[in-house]
Motif scaffolding. Sequence first.
Motif, short mmCIF file in Angstrom:
data_model
loop_
_atom_site.label_atom_id
_atom_site.label_comp_id
_atom_site.label_asym_id
_atom_site.label_seq_id
_atom_site.Cartn_x
_atom_site.Cartn_y
_atom_site.Cartn_z
N TYR A 74 41.62 48.27 61.90
CA TYR A 74 41.88 47.88 63.28
C TYR A 74 40.64 48.03 64.15
O TYR A 74 40.35 47.17 64.99
CB TYR A 74 43.02 48.72 63.86
CG TYR A 74 44.41 48.24 63.49
CD1 TYR A 74 44.79 46.92 63.70
CD2 TYR A 74 45.34 49.11 62.93
CE1 TYR A 74 46.06 46.47 63.36
CE2 TYR A 74 46.61 48.68 62.59
CZ TYR A 74 46.97 47.36 62.81
OH TYR A 74 48.22 46.92 62.47
N LEU A 75 39.90 49.12 63.97
CA LEU A 75 38.68 49.30 64.74
C LEU A 75 37.64 48.25 64.36
O LEU A 75 36.91 47.75 65.22
CB LEU A 75 38.12 50.71 64.52
CG LEU A 75 38.95 51.86 65.13
CD1 LEU A 75 38.34 53.21 64.74
CD2 LEU A 75 39.03 51.74 66.64
N GLY A 76 37.55 47.93 63.06
CA GLY A 76 36.62 46.89 62.62
C GLY A 76 36.97 45.54 63.23
O GLY A 76 36.09 44.74 63.54
N ALA A 77 38.26 45.30 63.43
CA ALA A 77 38.72 44.05 64.04
C ALA A 77 38.74 44.13 65.57
O ALA A 77 39.19 43.20 66.24
CB ALA A 77 40.12 43.71 63.54
N GLU A 78 38.28 45.29 66.10
CA GLU A 78 38.23 45.53 67.53
C GLU A 78 39.61 45.47 68.19
O GLU A 78 39.78 44.94 69.29
CB GLU A 78 37.25 44.57 68.22
CG GLU A 78 35.81 44.73 67.71
CD GLU A 78 34.80 43.96 68.53
OE1 GLU A 78 34.92 43.95 69.78
OE2 GLU A 78 33.89 43.38 67.92
N ARG A 79 40.60 46.02 67.52
CA ARG A 79 41.96 46.11 68.05
C ARG A 79 42.29 47.59 68.27
O ARG A 79 43.01 48.21 67.50
CB ARG A 79 42.95 45.45 67.10
CG ARG A 79 42.73 43.95 66.95
CD ARG A 79 43.68 43.33 65.95
NE ARG A 79 43.48 41.90 65.86
CZ ARG A 79 44.16 40.99 66.56
NH1 ARG A 79 45.07 41.40 67.43
NH2 ARG A 79 43.93 39.71 66.43
N LYS A 80 41.73 48.14 69.32
CA LYS A 80 41.79 49.58 69.56
C LYS A 80 43.20 50.08 69.87
O LYS A 80 43.57 51.19 69.50
CB LYS A 80 40.83 49.97 70.68
CG LYS A 80 39.36 49.75 70.32
CD LYS A 80 38.43 50.21 71.44
CE LYS A 80 36.98 50.02 71.05
NZ LYS A 80 36.05 50.46 72.11
N GLN A 81 44.00 49.27 70.56
CA GLN A 81 45.35 49.70 70.90
C GLN A 81 46.19 49.88 69.64
O GLN A 81 46.98 50.83 69.52
CB GLN A 81 46.01 48.68 71.84
CG GLN A 81 47.42 49.07 72.28
CD GLN A 81 47.48 50.43 72.97
OE1 GLN A 81 46.55 50.81 73.69
NE2 GLN A 81 48.56 51.17 72.75
N HIS A 82 46.01 48.98 68.67
CA HIS A 82 46.72 49.11 67.40
C HIS A 82 46.30 50.40 66.69
O HIS A 82 47.12 51.08 66.09
CB HIS A 82 46.43 47.91 66.49
CG HIS A 82 47.12 46.66 66.91
ND1 HIS A 82 46.65 45.86 67.92
CD2 HIS A 82 48.25 46.05 66.44
CE1 HIS A 82 47.46 44.81 68.06
NE2 HIS A 82 48.44 44.91 67.18
#
Length: 450
Positions: A74-82
Motif C-alpha cells: 500500500y505504501l509503495g502504491a502511495e495509498r497511505k490510508q489503506h
Amino acid sequence: MNTDQKKLSLFALTWPIFIETLLYMVMGNADTLMLSQYSDHSVAAVGVANQIIAVIIVMFNFIALATAVLVAQYLGAERKQHAVEVSLISIAVNFLFGLVLSSVLFFFGKPILYTMKLSNHLLTEANDYLMIVGGFLFIQALIMTIGAILKSYGFTRETMYVTIGMNILNVIGNYLFIFGPFDFPVLGVKGVAISTTVSRLIGLIVIFSLLLKRTKMPFSLSVLRSLPFHHIRDLLKIGIPSAGEHLAYNTAQMLITYFITWLGAEALTTRVYTQNIMMFVFLFGIAISQGTQILVGHLVGAGRYTEAYTRCLKSLRSAIVISITMASISFIFSRQLLSLFTDNEQIIETGRLLLLLTIVLEPGRSFNLVIISSLRAAGDVKFPVYMGILSMWGVSVAISYFLGIEAGLGLIGVWISFIADEWLRGLLMLWRWRSKVWMRKSLIPSIETA
C-alpha cells in the motif's frame, strides 16, 4: 513512489534489523547461558517449552507477516490510508487471537508437555516456564504486529532500540532470579520466565508509543469500530498460507525434538546448545531477508517488477556468502563457543560435528530465507507452503527418524535431514522466483478496486 520510500535501501533497512534480531537471539541465549550455570536439566526443560511456544508464535506471526506485506504494498502504491486501516485492524485481531492462544498454553500446557514424554523433573520446570511465558504470550503477539508495521514504514531503528531495552531488562532480571544477589529469591526457571515476561511488557508499552508518535496513527475504540473490515480478508489471504509454511516447520521440529528425547537428556541439551550457536550464523540471512521483503513489497506495490526481481537475487548472493563465512568461523571456534555453555566433553564433541555440518546447511537455508520472503512480499504465498510441507515432513522428519533413530546416527542423522530439507526447498524456491509467476500475484488489483 514517494520521496520517503525512495530513501529506503537494503543496508539502511537491514542493519537495524540485524541488531534487533541479534538481540532477540541474545535474549534467548541469555536465558540458556545463565540457566546453564544453574542446571543443564533446566536448559533442556526450557528448550522443550520453547519448542511449543515457537509453534504458537508462528500462529501470531501469520497476522504480522500479512500486515508487513500489505502495508509495504500500500505504501509503495502511495495509498497511505489503506496502510493505516490494515495496521489498526491487524493490531486488534492479533490482540484477540493472542489472548485465546495464551489461555490455551496457561490452562493446557501440562497435557501438551506430557506428550513429549519428559522426565518428571524436566516436566515440572517446563510447565512452570510454559505457564508464565506462554500465559502472557499475547504481549509478544502485539510486539510482533507493531514491529512489522514500523518496519514496513521504514522505521527499523525504532524497533531495534526497543529490543535493546528489552534485552537489558531481561538480563538484569535473569541475574537477580538465578544468582540471588541482595537477598533476591533464587527462582531458577520460574525467575527466567518472569524476567522474560516483564521485559516484554515494558517493551510493548514503548513500541506502541513509538508507533503512535512516528506514524501519527489514530488509535481508539471509535476509530476501530469505523474501520472497513474487508481488509481482514486480505490479511487472511496472505497470512494463513504464510503461517502454514512456518507452522509446518515448527511442528516438524517439535516431532524431531520428540525423536531426540529418545536419545536422552544429553542429546537434547546438545541440540539446544548447538542451535543457540547456529542462530548467530543464520542471523545475517534473517536480517537480509526481512530487509529484502520490505523493499520488494514497496517495489511490487509501485509496479516495478524488474527491480524487485533483481533485488531478490542480489540479496540472495550476499546471504549465501555471509552464511558460509559465519558457519565456517563458528566451526573454527566451536570448542570455545560450546564451552561457554558446558564442560561436558561428549556434548562438546558432538556439537562440534554438528557445527561442521552447518557449513553445508546454512547456504541452503539462505535460499529459503531470502526467496520465500520475496515471494511473500509479492503476494505469492501458496507455493512455499506446499513445497514446505512436502519437504519438511517428507524429507526432514522422515530422514531424521530413519538416520537418527533407526540407523543409529543420532544427532548427526538429524542434521543430515536438515541439510536435505533446506537445499531441496531452496532450489525449488529459486526455480519459482526465476519463473516470474509471482509477478501475477500482486495485491495491487484488489487495492485498486477496494
